[in-house]
Write a protein that holds these residues in place. Structure first.
Motif, PDB file in Angstrom:
ATOM      1  N   ARG A 153       0.853  -1.187   0.000  1.00 16.29           N
ATOM      2  CA  ARG A 153       0.000   0.000   0.000  1.00 16.29           C
ATOM      3  C   ARG A 153       0.890   1.238   0.000  1.00 16.29           C
ATOM      4  O   ARG A 153       2.018   1.206   0.494  1.00 16.29           O
ATOM      5  N   SER A 181      -3.813  -0.544  -7.609  1.00 17.66           N
ATOM      6  CA  SER A 181      -5.058   0.110  -8.021  1.00 17.66           C
ATOM      7  C   SER A 181      -4.891   1.614  -8.206  1.00 17.66           C
ATOM      8  O   SER A 181      -5.820   2.284  -8.654  1.00 17.66           O
ATOM      9  N   TYR A 196      -8.616   4.755  -7.212  1.00 15.72           N
ATOM     10  CA  TYR A 196      -7.975   3.663  -6.484  1.00 15.72           C
ATOM     11  C   TYR A 196      -9.057   2.780  -5.868  1.00 15.72           C
ATOM     12  O   TYR A 196     -10.231   3.161  -5.794  1.00 15.72           O
ATOM     13  N   ARG A 197      -8.664   1.600  -5.427  1.00 17.89           N
ATOM     14  CA  ARG A 197      -9.588   0.673  -4.790  1.00 17.89           C
ATOM     15  C   ARG A 197      -9.614   0.950  -3.294  1.00 17.89           C
ATOM     16  O   ARG A 197      -8.589   0.882  -2.609  1.00 17.89           O
ATOM     17  N   SER A 198     -10.794   1.256  -2.773  1.00 19.01           N
ATOM     18  CA  SER A 198     -10.935   1.577  -1.352  1.00 19.01           C
ATOM     19  C   SER A 198     -10.904   0.311  -0.507  1.00 19.01           C
ATOM     20  O   SER A 198     -10.934  -0.811  -1.027  1.00 19.01           O
ATOM     21  N   ALA A 199     -10.862   0.510   0.812  1.00 15.76           N
ATOM     22  CA  ALA A 199     -10.869  -0.627   1.734  1.00 15.76           C
ATOM     23  C   ALA A 199     -12.148  -1.443   1.588  1.00 15.76           C
ATOM     24  O   ALA A 199     -12.169  -2.646   1.869  1.00 15.76           O
ATOM     25  N   ALA A 200     -13.230  -0.782   1.147  1.00 16.97           N
ATOM     26  CA  ALA A 200     -14.500  -1.487   0.945  1.00 16.97           C
ATOM     27  C   ALA A 200     -14.545  -2.226  -0.388  1.00 16.97           C
ATOM     28  O   ALA A 200     -15.541  -2.896  -0.688  1.00 16.97           O
ATOM     29  N   GLY A 201     -13.473  -2.106  -1.187  1.00 15.59           N
ATOM     30  CA  GLY A 201     -13.414  -2.822  -2.457  1.00 15.59           C
ATOM     31  C   GLY A 201     -13.995  -2.065  -3.630  1.00 15.59           C
ATOM     32  O   GLY A 201     -14.052  -2.596  -4.737  1.00 15.59           O
ATOM     33  N   ARG A 202     -14.408  -0.814  -3.409  1.00 23.01           N
ATOM     34  CA  ARG A 202     -14.983  -0.014  -4.491  1.00 23.01           C
ATOM     35  C   ARG A 202     -13.913   0.852  -5.135  1.00 23.01           C
ATOM     36  O   ARG A 202     -12.985   1.312  -4.482  1.00 23.01           O
ATOM     37  N   THR A 203     -14.071   1.101  -6.436  1.00 21.02           N
ATOM     38  CA  THR A 203     -13.186   2.035  -7.119  1.00 21.02           C
ATOM     39  C   THR A 203     -13.602   3.447  -6.758  1.00 21.02           C
ATOM     40  O   THR A 203     -14.774   3.824  -6.918  1.00 21.02           O
ATOM     41  N   THR A 204     -12.660   4.209  -6.243  1.00 21.98           N
ATOM     42  CA  THR A 204     -12.940   5.538  -5.698  1.00 21.98           C
ATOM     43  C   THR A 204     -12.273   6.607  -6.558  1.00 21.98           C
ATOM     44  O   THR A 204     -11.139   6.430  -7.015  1.00 21.98           O
ATOM     45  N   ASP A 226     -19.451   3.672 -10.446  1.00 14.69           N
ATOM     46  CA  ASP A 226     -18.050   3.415 -10.758  1.00 14.69           C
ATOM     47  C   ASP A 226     -17.514   4.586 -11.577  1.00 14.69           C
ATOM     48  O   ASP A 226     -18.176   5.032 -12.532  1.00 14.69           O
TER      49      ASP A 226
END
Length: 302
Positions: A153, A181, A196-204, A226
């Motif tokens: 990270r 990501s 980037y990919r957030s901790a929740a797994g979503r593209t932010t 998205d």
């Protein structure tokens, strides 16, 4: 002779060969200090020459053969673009009329970064700081780099150039970012839009502000889940967001991201670009390739 911002946008449209521009009624005012009117090159038909980047003193254009070059707005001279492709692992960066060349000894090892100012011919070389890796992004005063931890990270850093006394500023971010990501989507002299990919797994989608060294998450337009389905752009005053297929664009003030507006475009197609306090919308589906300028102030969202 002074020109309104609508005419400035029209000149830009003609210079880039993206068709005729129309503007909705709005109060005309003096051009802002950070706006530039670019006169079109003399021709009978619109020019379809690709533009890879533009700065206050010139633009990077493409030839059908011979590669890209920088053209001066002031005297019309052409300058061959700095060539970075000299090693198997080298990479190039670009912002306006400045080209960056990184010399990498291997695919994973960062190397020195040389910045070439096409307008002045001046070069500046930065040694990579220990433990840092360059991204493909820089500003007139800083270069964006990252530090990688044991969990792959990243922590983002702004590394000061010769004219910046702060030599390593840590970017304040809402969370740690997985390196695989991290993606810089678009940049200007004030900042960058990053996904980037957030901790929740979503593209932010997030805005990096160079002046404050902060990364701020941006809410996507209504109905968008998205950033890959969002048309976004950076302007000097606004960040424009529009869900693909929607006529409604949502400009956010770069001075205060909580300030939003709602602007209805004449078409759900094409791209939207923030230019000063206007949104310039291009309809790729129109036979005229029409371009429309709309005031970004629009109406406040309720």
């Amino acid at each position: 002779m002074g020109r309104s911002r609508v005419l400035g946008a029209a000149a830009l449209a003609l210079a880039t060969g993206i068709g005729a521009l129309t503007a909705l009624p709005a109060a005309a005012g003096p051009a802002a200090a950070d706006e530039l009117t670019v006169a079109p090159l003399p021709h009978q038909e619109p020019s379809y020459q690709p533009i890879y980047g533009a700065g206050p003193k010139g633009a990077v254009l493409g030839r059908t053969s011979g590669g890209p070059y920088w053209k001066s707005f002031e005297d019309g001279r052409d300058v061959p673009l700095a060539d970075c492709a000299t090693g198997a692992y080298d990479q190039s960066l670009q912002l306006g009329g400045t080209v960056g060349c990184e010399r990498r000894p291997s695919p994973t090892a960062a190397g020195p970064l040389t910045l070439h100012d096409q307008a002045t011919g001046r070069t500046e070389t930065l040694a990579v700081p220990a433990g840092r890796t360059w991204t493909t992004t820089f500003s007139p005063t800083q270069v964006l780099a990252y530090e990688l931890d044991a969990e792959d990270r990243v922590t983002l850093h702004l590394i000061g150039r010769e004219n910046e006394p702060r030599k390593d500023v840590t970017v304040s971010a809402p969370e740690r970012i997985p390196v695989d990501s991290l993606w810089v989507r678009t940049v200007d002299e004030k900042g960058a839009l990053i996904t980037y990919r957030s901790a929740a797994g979503r593209t932010t989608l997030a805005l990096l502000d160079y002046a404050t060294a902060t990364l701020t998450q941006l809410a996507l337009p209504d109905g968008a889940t998205d950033p890959g389905y969002v048309d976004y752009s950076l302007g000097s005053q606004w960040v424009s967001l529009r869900k693909n297929g929607s006529v409604t664009a949502t400009p956010r003030s770069r001075a205060d991201l909580t300030v939003t507006r709602s602007v209805n475009a004449p078409t759900p197609h094409g791209r939207t670009q923030a230019v000063g306090d206007w949104l310039v919308v291009q309809d790729h589906n129109a036979t005229s390739n029409a371009v429309t300028a709309l005031p970004a102030a629009g109406a406040p969202l309720n």
